[in-house]
Design a protein around this motif. Sequence first.
Motif, PDB file in Angstrom:
ATOM      1  N   ARG A  72       0.828  -1.217   0.000  1.00  0.00           N
ATOM      2  CA  ARG A  72       0.000   0.000   0.000  1.00  0.00           C
ATOM      3  C   ARG A  72       0.859   1.263   0.000  1.00  0.00           C
ATOM      4  O   ARG A  72       0.597   2.206  -0.748  1.00  0.00           O
ATOM      5  N   GLN A  73       1.879   1.288   0.840  1.00  0.00           N
ATOM      6  CA  GLN A  73       2.772   2.443   0.893  1.00  0.00           C
ATOM      7  C   GLN A  73       3.492   2.633  -0.440  1.00  0.00           C
ATOM      8  O   GLN A  73       3.639   3.757  -0.919  1.00  0.00           O
ATOM      9  N   LEU A  76       0.937   3.946  -3.042  1.00  0.00           N
ATOM     10  CA  LEU A  76       0.649   5.372  -2.834  1.00  0.00           C
ATOM     11  C   LEU A  76       1.837   6.241  -3.251  1.00  0.00           C
ATOM     12  O   LEU A  76       1.643   7.300  -3.865  1.00  0.00           O
ATOM     13  N   SER A 148       2.706   1.859 -10.754  1.00  0.00           N
ATOM     14  CA  SER A 148       2.391   1.994  -9.322  1.00  0.00           C
ATOM     15  C   SER A 148       1.707   0.756  -8.775  1.00  0.00           C
ATOM     16  O   SER A 148       1.849   0.443  -7.585  1.00  0.00           O
TER      17      SER A 148
END
Length: 158
Positions: A72-73, A76, A148
């Motif tokens: 997730r990091q 983002l 991403s």
Amino acid sequence: MFSYRLELKWAVIYTFFLFIWMIFEVQMGWHDEGIAQQHIYTLFILIPATLIYYLALTDKRNNFYGGIMSYRQGFLAGLVITLCIAVLAAPAQYIISTWITPDYFENVKEYAVQTGKTTPEEADALFNLKSYMIQAVAGSLAVGLIFSALLPLLVKRK
């Protein structure tokens, strides 16, 4: 706590690399005599672009998250990099089209019309600065979203 300095740094690095790549394309002749193959050869930019995103996410992991980063990091961080690149994309395209390869639009229009791929009117509508600025922003968002989503799978550490 949020800090976007690393993402902005890598977006600027990516943009400068884009300028170098465009100079390379011009030097290879892909914007004039080799314009028929330019649409294929330009895809090779995805290889170093992937590496730049990978290095950016690794930098974020090691220098912001202390060597531990979740998917997730990473996702983002990749999105922030993508948004920064997208903001820089239109001015970058202006610089590319004005200073690095000012004859590109005329060359590609001539090629498209001579080969029967488009009419002169269609070529004018497709191959111009405004159209390419829009494509640069949209393309950077699309490719950045893919990078991403995929690259944090390689970069994450628990």
